[in-house]
Design a protein around this motif. Structure first.
Motif, PDB file in Angstrom:
ATOM      1  N   PRO A 193       2.442 108.940  22.908  1.00  0.00           N
ATOM      2  CA  PRO A 193       1.959 107.928  23.859  1.00  0.00           C
ATOM      3  C   PRO A 193       0.585 107.411  23.431  1.00  0.00           C
ATOM      4  O   PRO A 193      -0.196 108.135  22.811  1.00  0.00           O
ATOM      5  N   LYS A 194       0.292 106.173  23.737  1.00  0.00           N
ATOM      6  CA  LYS A 194      -0.916 105.532  23.230  1.00  0.00           C
ATOM      7  C   LYS A 194      -2.162 106.332  23.584  1.00  0.00           C
ATOM      8  O   LYS A 194      -2.362 106.753  24.726  1.00  0.00           O
ATOM      9  N   LEU A 195      -3.014 106.537  22.576  1.00  0.00           N
ATOM     10  CA  LEU A 195      -4.257 107.284  22.745  1.00  0.00           C
ATOM     11  C   LEU A 195      -5.319 106.403  23.386  1.00  0.00           C
ATOM     12  O   LEU A 195      -5.307 105.175  23.241  1.00  0.00           O
ATOM     13  N   THR A 196      -6.274 107.044  24.070  1.00  0.00           N
ATOM     14  CA  THR A 196      -7.358 106.332  24.737  1.00  0.00           C
ATOM     15  C   THR A 196      -8.658 106.574  23.988  1.00  0.00           C
ATOM     16  O   THR A 196      -9.030 107.727  23.737  1.00  0.00           O
ATOM     17  N   LEU A 197      -9.365 105.512  23.660  1.00  0.00           N
ATOM     18  CA  LEU A 197     -10.571 105.619  22.834  1.00  0.00           C
ATOM     19  C   LEU A 197     -11.661 106.429  23.520  1.00  0.00           C
ATOM     20  O   LEU A 197     -12.304 107.278  22.882  1.00  0.00           O
ATOM     21  N   ASN A 198     -11.906 106.185  24.803  1.00  0.00           N
ATOM     22  CA  ASN A 198     -12.986 106.908  25.497  1.00  0.00           C
ATOM     23  C   ASN A 198     -12.722 108.410  25.528  1.00  0.00           C
ATOM     24  O   ASN A 198     -13.636 109.226  25.343  1.00  0.00           O
ATOM     25  N   GLU A 199     -11.475 108.800  25.747  1.00  0.00           N
ATOM     26  CA  GLU A 199     -11.137 110.224  25.744  1.00  0.00           C
ATOM     27  C   GLU A 199     -11.311 110.824  24.358  1.00  0.00           C
ATOM     28  O   GLU A 199     -11.780 111.959  24.211  1.00  0.00           O
ATOM     29  N   LEU A 200     -10.970 110.063  23.338  1.00  0.00           N
ATOM     30  CA  LEU A 200     -11.145 110.538  21.968  1.00  0.00           C
ATOM     31  C   LEU A 200     -12.624 110.754  21.655  1.00  0.00           C
ATOM     32  O   LEU A 200     -13.008 111.750  21.021  1.00  0.00           O
ATOM     33  N   LYS A 201     -13.472 109.824  22.091  1.00  0.00           N
ATOM     34  CA  LYS A 201     -14.909 109.948  21.834  1.00  0.00           C
ATOM     35  C   LYS A 201     -15.489 111.173  22.549  1.00  0.00           C
ATOM     36  O   LYS A 201     -16.267 111.940  21.964  1.00  0.00           O
ATOM     37  N   THR A 202     -15.122 111.349  23.799  1.00  0.00           N
ATOM     38  CA  THR A 202     -15.628 112.499  24.561  1.00  0.00           C
ATOM     39  C   THR A 202     -15.211 113.808  23.910  1.00  0.00           C
ATOM     40  O   THR A 202     -16.015 114.745  23.769  1.00  0.00           O
ATOM     41  N   SER A 203     -13.964 113.873  23.503  1.00  0.00           N
ATOM     42  CA  SER A 203     -13.474 115.083  22.862  1.00  0.00           C
ATOM     43  C   SER A 203     -14.142 115.321  21.513  1.00  0.00           C
ATOM     44  O   SER A 203     -14.492 116.446  21.166  1.00  0.00           O
TER      45      SER A 203
END
Length: 435
Positions: free
Chosen positions: A239-249
């Motif tokens: 499922p499509k990834l979210t940029l903000n969640e990727l940055k936080t992680s």
């Protein structure tokens, strides 16, 4: 059934490989982590860091040393005495021996908290070793995953070129039959032959690329490079990834960033360790010695033994060393500042790389949607064009162009899916979630 539809159906079916082993991505990753030499080396280094993290290495435990010696002498004597108190002493081959055994202990009671700093430093070095191993494993997982899907991509391209070759072959047969019965021109027949040879050459080159990719994959898994295997034929996306969640992680879990933070902690502890050396060091000293002697010379002590127990405290002060300690502390502080700058630099590059990779990821997803539509239209066009060619309405050139468009459309769709999957794997790796 239309030829192109039949070929497309074959593409979706698993490749027949009775003698091949089915290899899933999870199995490939497990095999690579277990056998890859770089991971084994990293784990051995991690073991060294674990062994270094001990109370004795930090200076908490005493050091005890023991010595033992046994000496033998053979001497000759020729002695005379004043006043004739005793007759002259003349001897040869006089044998004597002496023994010595002792224990010495030194135990640091206070060193300006240096031993506590060293203990924390060895702990952080062990954490750094574990994080570096994790980083190496994540990089290997990303490489294995990307290569695995590259094999799928190469296989899909092989099948795509095979479909194009099948159409060229049918066109060649039809052009030959028409020429032989006088309904077609020799130019159409030769053109069909040239196009068939061109498509065959493309297929051979693609099959070679597919084989080379599998050899590289086997090398990556540290297995027989000739080993054959069967894999999935679909490039599946999450499922499509979210940029903000990727940055936080990424800012909290990226192994490279965490390693840099641990390095900064180690530099801070190095500074504290050097500062502790400016304070006095107090050691508890103790020792025990046992001596014995056997004298065959005939004068002095004939036999004897003694034992000595000693203990006390020793204080060591660094009064002046040419400002070298001060220089070392200043350099340690500079190294800590450099480590802080490296952390910020890593964060900046990490977020920038995430942004660029995410743009690539989104563009690939958009291309998948576009090329899926193009591919559906191209499939219909090839069926229509071939039917028109069989009844003599469409020319050989028109059929060739439609065929090229269909092969190109599917190739672009395959490449878009692979680009999206590669970007997806990289985004997950950068976010620190690949494990």
């Amino acid at each position: 059934m239309k030829l192109y539809r039949l070929a497309f159906f074959v593409l979706l079916c698993p490749i027949a490989a009775q003698a091949q082993q089915m290899l899933t991505l999870e199995e490939a990753i497990q095999q690579g982590i277990t056998k890859q030499y770089s991971i084994q080396i990293s784990r051995q280094r991690e073991r060294i860091a674990e062994n270094e993290n001990s109370l004795g290495n930090a200076g908490f435990l005493p050091t005890i040393s023991g010595t033992a010696s046994k000496n033998y002498t053979v001497s000759g004597l020729d002695q005379s005495f004043f006043g004739g108190l005793r007759p002259p002493l003349v001897q040869t081959g006089v044998r004597s021996n002496s023994s010595n055994a002792g224990l010495a202990m030194a135990w640091t009671l206070y060193d300006g908290q240096g031993m506590f700093v060293l203990r924390d430093r060895f702990k952080e070095l062990q954490n750094l070793g574990a994080k570096q191993t994790e980083s190496n494993i994540e990089n290997l997982i990303a490489l294995i995953s990307t290569t695995y899907y590259d094999i799928i991509r190469q296989n899909l391209r092989v099948n795509n070129f095979k479909k194009g070759l099948e159409i060229s072959n049918d066109r060649l047969k039809l052009a030959k039959d028409r020429y032989e019965v006088g309904q077609g021109s020799k130019v159409d027949y030769y053109s069909a032959q040239v196009d068939f040879n061109e498509d065959k050459a493309l297929l051979i080159a693609q099959e070679q690329s597919f084989t080379n990719t599998k050899i590289g994959f086997n090398t990556l898994l540290v297995t027989d490079y000739k080993a054959d295997f069967q894999i999935n034929t679909m490039i599946d996306l999450m499922p499509k990834l979210t940029l903000n969640e990727l940055k936080t992680s990424a800012l909290s879990q990226n192994p490279a960033l965490i390693s840099a933070i641990l390095t900064k902690k180690i530099n801070d502890l190095d500074t504290k360790n050097l500062q502790s050396q400016q304070k006095p060091q107090i050691d508890l000293l103790a020792g025990y010695n046992l001596n014995s002697v056997a004298n065959g010379a005939g004068f002095g002590v004939e036999k004897g033994s003694s034992n000595v127990l000693n203990y006390g405290l020793r204080a060591t002060f660094n009064i002046f060393d040419g400002y070298n300690q001060k220089r070392r502390i200043q350099n340690a502080k500079i190294n800590a500042e450099i480590a802080s700058l490296q952390i910020e630099d890593l964060k900046n590059n990490l977020l920038s790389t995430l942004e660029r990779t995410y743009i690539t990821y989104e563009n690939a997803l958009n291309l998948i949607q576009l090329e899926t539509e193009n591919y559906a239209i191209a499939k219909q066009n090839i069926d229509i064009a071939f039917d028109r060619f069989k009844v003599g309405i469409a020319t050989s050139y028109e059929l060739r162009e439609v065929q090229r468009n269909a092969v190109a459309a599917e190739t672009r769709l395959i490449e878009a899916k692979f680009a999206a999957k590669s970007a997806e794997i990289e985004l997950i790796r950068l976010s620190g979630n690949l494990m």
